[in-house]
Motif scaffolding. Structure first.
Motif, mmCIF file in Angstrom:
data_model
loop_
_atom_site.group_PDB
_atom_site.id
_atom_site.type_symbol
_atom_site.label_atom_id
_atom_site.label_comp_id
_atom_site.label_asym_id
_atom_site.label_seq_id
_atom_site.Cartn_x
_atom_site.Cartn_y
_atom_site.Cartn_z
ATOM 1 N N ASN A 14 54.201 31.730 -50.495
ATOM 2 C CA ASN A 14 53.158 31.173 -49.608
ATOM 3 C C ASN A 14 51.990 32.149 -49.513
ATOM 4 N N ASP A 15 51.374 32.429 -50.620
ATOM 5 C CA ASP A 15 50.297 33.425 -50.636
ATOM 6 C C ASP A 15 49.164 32.978 -49.712
ATOM 7 N N ARG A 16 48.841 33.837 -48.757
ATOM 8 C CA ARG A 16 47.886 33.439 -47.724
ATOM 9 C C ARG A 16 46.430 33.491 -48.165
ATOM 10 N N ARG A 17 46.166 33.967 -49.354
ATOM 11 C CA ARG A 17 44.776 33.968 -49.826
ATOM 12 C C ARG A 17 44.391 32.626 -50.431
ATOM 13 N N MET A 18 45.383 31.762 -50.644
ATOM 14 C CA MET A 18 45.115 30.427 -51.197
ATOM 15 C C MET A 18 44.930 29.456 -50.039
ATOM 16 N N ASN A 19 43.838 28.727 -50.040
ATOM 17 C CA ASN A 19 43.595 27.754 -48.987
ATOM 18 C C ASN A 19 44.187 26.392 -49.368
ATOM 19 N N PRO A 20 44.378 25.521 -48.352
ATOM 20 C CA PRO A 20 44.972 24.204 -48.643
ATOM 21 C C PRO A 20 44.191 23.408 -49.691
ATOM 22 N N ASP A 21 42.871 23.590 -49.733
ATOM 23 C CA ASP A 21 42.089 22.834 -50.736
ATOM 24 C C ASP A 21 42.097 23.544 -52.096
ATOM 25 N N ARG A 22 42.959 24.552 -52.235
ATOM 26 C CA ARG A 22 43.152 25.314 -53.470
ATOM 27 C C ARG A 22 41.938 26.187 -53.803
ATOM 28 N N SER A 23 41.114 26.443 -52.795
ATOM 29 C CA SER A 23 40.097 27.488 -52.947
ATOM 30 C C SER A 23 40.757 28.833 -52.651
ATOM 31 N N VAL A 24 40.025 29.909 -52.906
ATOM 32 C CA VAL A 24 40.568 31.255 -52.703
ATOM 33 C C VAL A 24 39.657 32.006 -51.738
ATOM 34 N N LYS A 25 40.258 32.760 -50.844
ATOM 35 C CA LYS A 25 39.489 33.438 -49.797
ATOM 36 C C LYS A 25 38.636 34.585 -50.366
ATOM 37 N N PRO A 26 37.487 34.831 -49.734
ATOM 38 C CA PRO A 26 36.646 35.954 -50.169
ATOM 39 C C PRO A 26 37.390 37.285 -50.075
ATOM 40 N N GLY A 27 37.115 38.155 -51.035
ATOM 41 C CA GLY A 27 37.721 39.486 -51.008
ATOM 42 C C GLY A 27 39.117 39.525 -51.588
ATOM 43 N N THR A 28 39.507 38.497 -52.324
ATOM 44 C CA THR A 28 40.851 38.446 -52.905
ATOM 45 C C THR A 28 40.883 39.147 -54.269
ATOM 46 N N TYR A 29 41.946 39.916 -54.501
ATOM 47 C CA TYR A 29 42.131 40.607 -55.779
ATOM 48 C C TYR A 29 42.970 39.744 -56.725
ATOM 49 N N VAL A 79 43.861 45.338 -65.365
ATOM 50 C CA VAL A 79 42.512 44.898 -65.002
ATOM 51 C C VAL A 79 42.574 44.291 -63.606
ATOM 52 N N GLU A 80 41.671 44.713 -62.736
ATOM 53 C CA GLU A 80 41.607 44.082 -61.421
ATOM 54 C C GLU A 80 40.241 43.449 -61.242
ATOM 55 N N VAL A 81 40.231 42.336 -60.569
ATOM 56 C CA VAL A 81 39.001 41.577 -60.334
ATOM 57 C C VAL A 81 38.980 41.181 -58.869
ATOM 58 N N ILE A 82 37.833 41.392 -58.234
ATOM 59 C CA ILE A 82 37.693 40.962 -56.841
ATOM 60 C C ILE A 82 36.845 39.695 -56.816
ATOM 61 N N PHE A 83 37.350 38.667 -56.164
ATOM 62 C CA PHE A 83 36.545 37.470 -55.908
ATOM 63 C C PHE A 83 35.731 37.749 -54.639
ATOM 64 N N ASP A 84 34.560 38.317 -54.804
ATOM 65 C CA ASP A 84 33.806 38.759 -53.637
ATOM 66 C C ASP A 84 33.515 37.642 -52.645
ATOM 67 N N SER A 85 33.157 36.498 -53.163
ATOM 68 C CA SER A 85 32.817 35.376 -52.275
ATOM 69 C C SER A 85 33.898 34.305 -52.309
ATOM 70 N N GLY A 86 35.068 34.675 -52.761
ATOM 71 C CA GLY A 86 36.130 33.688 -52.907
ATOM 72 C C GLY A 86 35.896 32.832 -54.135
ATOM 73 N N ALA A 87 36.641 31.741 -54.220
ATOM 74 C CA ALA A 87 36.481 30.808 -55.344
ATOM 75 C C ALA A 87 36.592 29.392 -54.793
ATOM 76 N N PRO A 88 35.867 28.444 -55.411
ATOM 77 C CA PRO A 88 35.761 27.114 -54.820
ATOM 78 C C PRO A 88 37.059 26.306 -54.840
ATOM 79 N N ALA A 89 37.005 25.189 -54.115
ATOM 80 C CA ALA A 89 38.156 24.275 -54.063
ATOM 81 C C ALA A 89 38.581 23.897 -55.474
ATOM 82 N N GLY A 90 39.873 23.797 -55.659
ATOM 83 C CA GLY A 90 40.397 23.392 -56.954
ATOM 84 C C GLY A 90 40.636 24.553 -57.900
#
Lengths: 228, 74
Positions: free
Chosen positions: A130-145, A204-215
């Protein structure tokens, strides 16, 4: 440090040109009535920095020159005359090699923001389904590695592989893999995982600075073997 | 020591940036006035406390901040 996206017509030329080293090109750029200057370009699309060594007195002049060169790379490619240095040429001039490699070795938090590549895919490993960085609409929260799909699929076969490669503090195997496929290009920072928590890192690490959109998150969550 | 954070802290941390894949480095302030540094939170909910810190309960936490930021959230 300024980072800019290069004009599409130049990107096409750079893609068809050889690299100076893995993932980068050193360009010798000439604008009319100016001395040649050297620019580090990553992935044929991001101009990262001028490579010319300058004294403090020259710094202001070179900063203005960088603005002119970067503006031309971005907006008026027809003003640019360039050629790409070979690796040996770059090394012999004291350009590129070490600095380019260093740029790729820093942690993502110290890197400059850039846009992900078109259709670029990523992975995230977790010990929690249940990774908490994943939102119900399958977007990803800002600041996620996350990591790149290439890095994960090449190096991570087990949950413990992920713990070691991404220097995770949780000793439990990160057996859950989340496939991330942003529908649009997003702002990211890329880097290399430093050793930490008794783990070697190196992935390799990548930060989603602004998150990622739904889907972005494509279920199901893949479960790997724990490993040793 | 490891404990599960109260819901309000989970919701706060879910919306703060990570320090690495799946974790956040935090400092916390306790009701008795102690500040605990270099704690790690997994998945925004599991708090791992350094071994040299005297035990406390989740309800004793009155503020949480990210280690690389100079502020607490209350």
């Amino acid at each position: 440090m300024t980072t800019i996206g290069i004009h599409i017509s130049l990107i096409e030329k750079l893609i068809d040109s050889p690299e100076t080293g893995m993932g980068y090109q050193v360009l010798r750029v000439e604008l009319e009535r100016e001395i040649p200057r050297y620019v580090l370009v990553l992935n044929a699309e991001i101009a990262k920095e001028m490579l010319t060594e300058v004294t403090p007195l020259e710094r202001v002049i070179e900063k203005q020159a960088q603005e002119r060169v970067f503006k031309a790379l971005q907006y008026t490619p027809e003003r640019i005359h360039f050629r790409i240095l070979s690796r040996s040429e770059a090394v012999s001039k004291g350009l590129g090699e070490n600095r380019a490699e260093r740029a790729g070795e820093q942690p993502a938090c110290d890197a400059n923001p850039e846009l992900s590549n078109a259709d670029e895919r990523f992975l995230r490993y977790s010990a929690f389904q249940n990774d908490r960085r994943m939102n119900p609409d399958r977007s990803v929260k800002p600041g996620t590695y996350v990591t790149t799909r290439t890095d994960g699929m090449t190096h991570v076969k087990t949950g413990m592989d992920a713990v070691r490669r991404y220097a995770l503090p949780n000793p439990k195997p990160a057996i859950y893999r989340f496939d991330l496929d942003p529908p649009t290009r997003i702002v990211i920072r890329r880097g290399t995982v430093e050793p930490a928590h008794g783990q070697p890192g190196g992935g390799v690490e990548v930060i989603f600075d602004s998150g990622a959109p739904a889907g972005t998150f494509r279920p199901p969550v893949f479960t790997m073997v724990p490993g040793t | 020591m490891q404990l599960t954070l109260e819901k309000k802290w989970v919701e706060l941390l879910e919306n703060l940036p990570e320090s690495g894949m799946g974790y956040q480095r935090v400092h916390i302030r306790l009701r008795d006035g102690r500040d605990v540094e270099n704690a790690i939170v997994l998945n925004s909910e599991i708090l791992q406390i350094p071994d040299d810190v005297a035990p406390f309960r989740p309800a004793d936490i009155i503020a949480v901040g990210l280690e690389d930021q100079d502020r607490f959230h209350e």
